[in-house]
Structures are given as C-alpha cells and as structure tokens.
Design a protein around this motif. Structure first.
Motif, PDB file in Angstrom:
ATOM      1  N   ASN A  32       0.821  -1.211   0.000  1.00 33.63           N
ATOM      2  CA  ASN A  32       0.000   0.000   0.000  1.00 33.63           C
ATOM      3  C   ASN A  32       0.852   1.257   0.000  1.00 33.63           C
ATOM      4  O   ASN A  32       0.498   2.257  -0.620  1.00 33.63           O
ATOM      5  CB  ASN A  32      -0.941  -0.002   1.207  1.00 33.63           C
ATOM      6  CG  ASN A  32      -2.185  -0.834   0.982  1.00 33.63           C
ATOM      7  OD1 ASN A  32      -3.091  -0.428   0.261  1.00 33.63           O
ATOM      8  ND2 ASN A  32      -2.226  -2.014   1.572  1.00 33.63           N
ATOM      9  N   LEU A  35       1.946   2.456  -3.382  1.00 31.56           N
ATOM     10  CA  LEU A  35       0.963   3.142  -4.219  1.00 31.56           C
ATOM     11  C   LEU A  35       1.248   4.635  -4.338  1.00 31.56           C
ATOM     12  O   LEU A  35       0.853   5.266  -5.315  1.00 31.56           O
ATOM     13  CB  LEU A  35      -0.450   2.937  -3.646  1.00 31.56           C
ATOM     14  CG  LEU A  35      -0.986   1.508  -3.647  1.00 31.56           C
ATOM     15  CD1 LEU A  35      -2.376   1.470  -3.024  1.00 31.56           C
ATOM     16  CD2 LEU A  35      -1.012   0.940  -5.059  1.00 31.56           C
ATOM     17  N   PRO A  40      -1.297   7.225 -11.509  1.00 27.21           N
ATOM     18  CA  PRO A  40      -2.688   6.770 -11.651  1.00 27.21           C
ATOM     19  C   PRO A  40      -2.965   6.098 -12.996  1.00 27.21           C
ATOM     20  O   PRO A  40      -3.793   5.219 -13.090  1.00 27.21           O
ATOM     21  CB  PRO A  40      -3.503   8.065 -11.508  1.00 27.21           C
ATOM     22  CG  PRO A  40      -2.612   9.002 -10.763  1.00 27.21           C
ATOM     23  CD  PRO A  40      -1.218   8.668 -11.208  1.00 27.21           C
ATOM     24  N   GLU A 222      -2.842  -4.740  -5.524  1.00 26.04           N
ATOM     25  CA  GLU A 222      -3.160  -3.430  -4.953  1.00 26.04           C
ATOM     26  C   GLU A 222      -3.082  -2.333  -6.010  1.00 26.04           C
ATOM     27  O   GLU A 222      -3.901  -1.402  -6.010  1.00 26.04           O
ATOM     28  CB  GLU A 222      -2.202  -3.115  -3.795  1.00 26.04           C
ATOM     29  CG  GLU A 222      -2.342  -4.032  -2.593  1.00 26.04           C
ATOM     30  CD  GLU A 222      -3.692  -3.912  -1.917  1.00 26.04           C
ATOM     31  OE1 GLU A 222      -4.301  -2.828  -2.005  1.00 26.04           O
ATOM     32  OE2 GLU A 222      -4.140  -4.898  -1.314  1.00 26.04           O
ATOM     33  N   ASP A 225      -6.282  -2.493  -8.128  1.00 27.70           N
ATOM     34  CA  ASP A 225      -7.439  -1.956  -7.411  1.00 27.70           C
ATOM     35  C   ASP A 225      -7.347  -0.439  -7.261  1.00 27.70           C
ATOM     36  O   ASP A 225      -8.357   0.272  -7.340  1.00 27.70           O
ATOM     37  CB  ASP A 225      -7.543  -2.611  -6.028  1.00 27.70           C
ATOM     38  CG  ASP A 225      -7.969  -4.065  -6.111  1.00 27.70           C
ATOM     39  OD1 ASP A 225      -8.574  -4.438  -7.128  1.00 27.70           O
ATOM     40  OD2 ASP A 225      -7.682  -4.822  -5.174  1.00 27.70           O
ATOM     41  N   TYR A 226      -6.129   0.032  -7.031  1.00 28.21           N
ATOM     42  CA  TYR A 226      -5.894   1.473  -6.919  1.00 28.21           C
ATOM     43  C   TYR A 226      -6.269   2.184  -8.220  1.00 28.21           C
ATOM     44  O   TYR A 226      -6.899   3.253  -8.209  1.00 28.21           O
ATOM     45  CB  TYR A 226      -4.419   1.690  -6.574  1.00 28.21           C
ATOM     46  CG  TYR A 226      -3.920   3.112  -6.646  1.00 28.21           C
ATOM     47  CD1 TYR A 226      -4.264   4.041  -5.673  1.00 28.21           C
ATOM     48  CD2 TYR A 226      -3.080   3.511  -7.677  1.00 28.21           C
ATOM     49  CE1 TYR A 226      -3.781   5.350  -5.732  1.00 28.21           C
ATOM     50  CE2 TYR A 226      -2.593   4.806  -7.745  1.00 28.21           C
ATOM     51  CZ  TYR A 226      -2.951   5.714  -6.765  1.00 28.21           C
ATOM     52  OH  TYR A 226      -2.470   7.001  -6.836  1.00 28.21           O
ATOM     53  N   LYS A 236      -6.309  10.634  -5.290  1.00 25.21           N
ATOM     54  CA  LYS A 236      -5.189   9.745  -4.969  1.00 25.21           C
ATOM     55  C   LYS A 236      -5.144   9.434  -3.478  1.00 25.21           C
ATOM     56  O   LYS A 236      -4.940   8.282  -3.073  1.00 25.21           O
ATOM     57  CB  LYS A 236      -3.867  10.384  -5.420  1.00 25.21           C
ATOM     58  CG  LYS A 236      -2.659   9.473  -5.226  1.00 25.21           C
ATOM     59  CD  LYS A 236      -1.430  10.041  -5.905  1.00 25.21           C
ATOM     60  CE  LYS A 236      -0.249   9.067  -5.779  1.00 25.21           C
ATOM     61  NZ  LYS A 236       0.951   9.530  -6.524  1.00 25.21           N
ATOM     62  N   ALA A 239      -8.098   7.150  -2.499  1.00 22.60           N
ATOM     63  CA  ALA A 239      -7.890   5.794  -3.012  1.00 22.60           C
ATOM     64  C   ALA A 239      -6.896   5.033  -2.136  1.00 22.60           C
ATOM     65  O   ALA A 239      -7.102   3.852  -1.830  1.00 22.60           O
ATOM     66  CB  ALA A 239      -7.396   5.858  -4.453  1.00 22.60           C
ATOM     67  N   MET A 240      -5.826   5.700  -1.720  1.00 24.19           N
ATOM     68  CA  MET A 240      -4.843   5.057  -0.851  1.00 24.19           C
ATOM     69  C   MET A 240      -5.451   4.709   0.505  1.00 24.19           C
ATOM     70  O   MET A 240      -5.213   3.631   1.054  1.00 24.19           O
ATOM     71  CB  MET A 240      -3.623   5.962  -0.675  1.00 24.19           C
ATOM     72  CG  MET A 240      -2.757   6.094  -1.920  1.00 24.19           C
ATOM     73  SD  MET A 240      -1.248   7.061  -1.628  1.00 24.19           S
ATOM     74  CE  MET A 240      -0.411   6.015  -0.417  1.00 24.19           C
ATOM     75  N   GLN A 243      -7.636   1.676   0.200  1.00 21.21           N
ATOM     76  CA  GLN A 243      -6.852   0.447   0.125  1.00 21.21           C
ATOM     77  C   GLN A 243      -6.302   0.052   1.487  1.00 21.21           C
ATOM     78  O   GLN A 243      -6.240  -1.132   1.828  1.00 21.21           O
ATOM     79  CB  GLN A 243      -5.706   0.621  -0.885  1.00 21.21           C
ATOM     80  CG  GLN A 243      -6.157   0.673  -2.337  1.00 21.21           C
ATOM     81  CD  GLN A 243      -6.854  -0.597  -2.754  1.00 21.21           C
ATOM     82  OE1 GLN A 243      -8.079  -0.681  -2.736  1.00 21.21           O
ATOM     83  NE2 GLN A 243      -6.101  -1.600  -3.127  1.00 21.21           N
TER      84      GLN A 243
END
Length: 350
Positions: A32, A35, A40, A222, A225-226, A236, A239-240, A243
């Motif tokens: 994670n 990410l 993106p 991950e 999915d991100y 951003k 989204a993080m 997750q």
C-alpha cells in the motif's frame, strides 16, 4: 545457517502466532505504501508483466510448498517412514477443492451483485475507456439538457428529466462498482490472512515462503485496485486510504486463523469433547486444522488460474506488440516460479 534462513529468521523471529501477524503486516502495509509512487495511469503492459511475475510466484508456492506439505507433511528426519493413507489423501483433495470452490462462490457472487462486472485481479485500460465513454455521454446529456431547457423557456420537460436520471444512473454505477471492488478486496485480504496463520502453524518454512508469494502477488493486486478507484473518481489520497482500509480484512483473517489453530491444538475439555485434536477426521490422523493448508492451496490456484490468467490471455490484435508482451509475461512468470524454486530448494537442503 544460509543467507535465506537468516533473512527469514530476522523477518519472523517469534512463534507461529507472532510470525503470522508480522507476515500480515508486511503484505498489507508495504504494497500500500508503494501506491504513493504509482502513477494513476499506469501502463497496462507493465502491470500485466508484474501480474505474470506474481502468478509464477503464487503457483510456485502452491506446487512447491503447499501441496507437498498438505499430502506429506513436514519431515525433518529423512529416515522417518511415510505411511500411505488413501483416505487422508481423499480428505486433502476435498480440502483443495473446497478452497477453489469457495473462491468461485465469492467471485461469482460479486459478479452477480455488480451486475456482471466482478472483481478482476488484472486491470486493463478498458476501465478507463469505459469511464471516458461515460464522461462523453455525460457531456452529451448535459448539452442536450441545456438545449431542451432553452427551447422550453427554462422549464423542465420529460426529456430533460430522463436525461438527468440517465446521467445520475451512470455516476452511481461507477461508484457502486468501485465500492463492490473494495468489498471484494476486503474478502480477498481476509483469505490471505487465513493463509498466513495456517502456513506458519504448519511450519516456519511454509509460512515464510507463503508470505513471500502473497507479498509479490499483493503488489500488482493493490496497484490494479488502486487504478480502478482512481478511474472511478477517487482522489489519490482517498484511493490510498480506501486500500489501507481493506487491509483490515487481512488482519481479521489472520486473527480468525490463529483462533482456529489455537482452539484445535489446545488440550482443553471442550476440544476433547468435540474430538477435534485427538480422534482425527473419519478415522484418519488428519485434524480439522490440517485442512486449512489444502484449502489455501485451492484458493491460490483459483486466484492464479481463473482470476488472473484469463485476463492475461487478452490481446490487442496488434501481432507485433502482442508478441513482445507475451514474451515479457512468459519470462516474468518463469522468474516468479524460479524465485519460489530457489527458496524451496534451499529449504530442503537446510
């Protein structure tokens, strides 16, 4: 002590309970954090190559660690006689199928609830194209809406109401897909947590190798999915955070697995009354806790072969580009398998 054993001893210095929690933290936190450095709009070919590497590692863990351990167990003395028990093998085989079937049920259910779009482990630019189409459609509806209102003196009509309703439906559909994907990710992480606890309670070596395989699988998982969340309208940062929230599922799965293992291994009166640890299943020496490893193997087989590989089989019909991409995916998968082979070989020689 070999370098590999020293690294594993450093990463997992405690007992099975502590090590499974540590492994879950490694596979939940570090992918994670990566990410933050992922763009993106990550290139599809790069993501698919990374996914191929993860598939090789995951299948390597299944065929080189989980399945041999499920059928033969962990043998530290080469002179120990292995007793063949066909009934035990049947139960192990059923455990493998149960894991595969469970993941099939989860995957199918998510696709039904999502209206046909399930939780994909390999994410292509098709999502982005769909979003662009939605955006274009929204612009058209907005333009038509304005024109209709202008022609009717600024009053709402049935046509303008239908246009607004269609736009709202599209927006809610995108968000619903994103949230369903998060729920699927949560359940996937829960099963990863179960795998962590089961593997470390089986043996330190099986636990360590399973942690390595899951770790390298989680990175493209991950990232994919991100990308879905970003394309669905998440910022951003949001989204993080989303997750990171799904990582709770992995810890819950690990804790549940620890509870199951501790319960089945304890010598309490309740355990003895339920005949979970001493009698075995159907007259074999197999306990219920021993079926978690076959269950995990079946789940990993489903993820790799059904959930991921079909996505990698898609082509763009540009023969030259597809050929180069195919070679990179073949090589990446073999590298992932080679990594697990080296680990397994060193463990066997230790």
């Amino acid at each position: 002590m070999s370098t590999q054993a020293a690294v594993f001893a450093f990463l997992f210095p405690g007992n099975a309970m502590v090590n499974s929690l540590l492994a879950t933290a490694y596979i939940s936190i570090f992918p994670n954090l990566l990410l933050y450095f992922v763009p993106p709009d990550i290139d599809t070919s790069s993501l698919n190559t990374l996914v191929s590497f993860a598939v090789g590692g995951l299948l390597g863990d299944v065929f080189l660690h989980l399945l041999p351990h499920a059928f033969l167990g962990e043998h530290h003395d080469e002179h120990v006689e292995i007793h063949y028990d066909e009934h035990k093998n049947v139960l192990v085989g059923l455990g493998i199928f149960a894991g595969l079937f469970f993941f099939f049920v989860m995957d199918k259910s998510m696709r039904v609830f999502a209206g046909g779009s399930g939780h994909d482990h390999s994410h292509s630019h098709a999502h982005k194209k769909d979003d662009d189409a939605h955006a274009h459609s929204n612009d058209v509806h907005h333009h038509d809406h304005s024109e209709l209102r202008a022609r009717n003196g600024g009053k709402e009509t049935k046509e303008t109401t239908d246009a607004v309703a269609a736009t709202t439906s599209i927006d809610s559909g995108i968000k619903l897909s994103a949230y369903l994907n998060l729920f699927a990710d949560f359940t996937h992480n829960f099963t990863d947590g179960l795998a962590m606890s089961a593997s470390f309670y089986a043996s330190p070596s099986v636990g360590a190798t399973t942690a390595v395989a899951v770790f390298f699988h989680e990175i493209p998982h991950e990232v994919g999915d991100y990308a879905i969340l970003i394309q669905s309208g998440f910022s951003k940062q949001k989204a993080m955070m989303a997750q990171f929230t799904t990582a709770i599922g992995a810890f819950l799965g690990t804790i549940a697995g620890i509870a199951i293992e501790e319960f089945t291994r304890s010598g309490s009166d309740v355990t003895e009354k339920l005949a979970l640890s001493h009698a075995g299943i159907l007259g074999t020496d197999l306990g219920w806790g021993d079926l978690v490893i076959p269950f995990t193997a079946g789940g990993f087989m489903y993820i790799a072969t059904v959930g991921v590989i079909p996505e990698l089989l898609e082509v763009t019909k540009n023969v030259k580009k597809d050929f180069r991409q195919a070679l990179s995916e073949f090589a990446a998968m073999l590298v992932g398998l080679a990594m697990m082979t080296v680990i397994a070989w060193n463990e066997a020689s230790a």
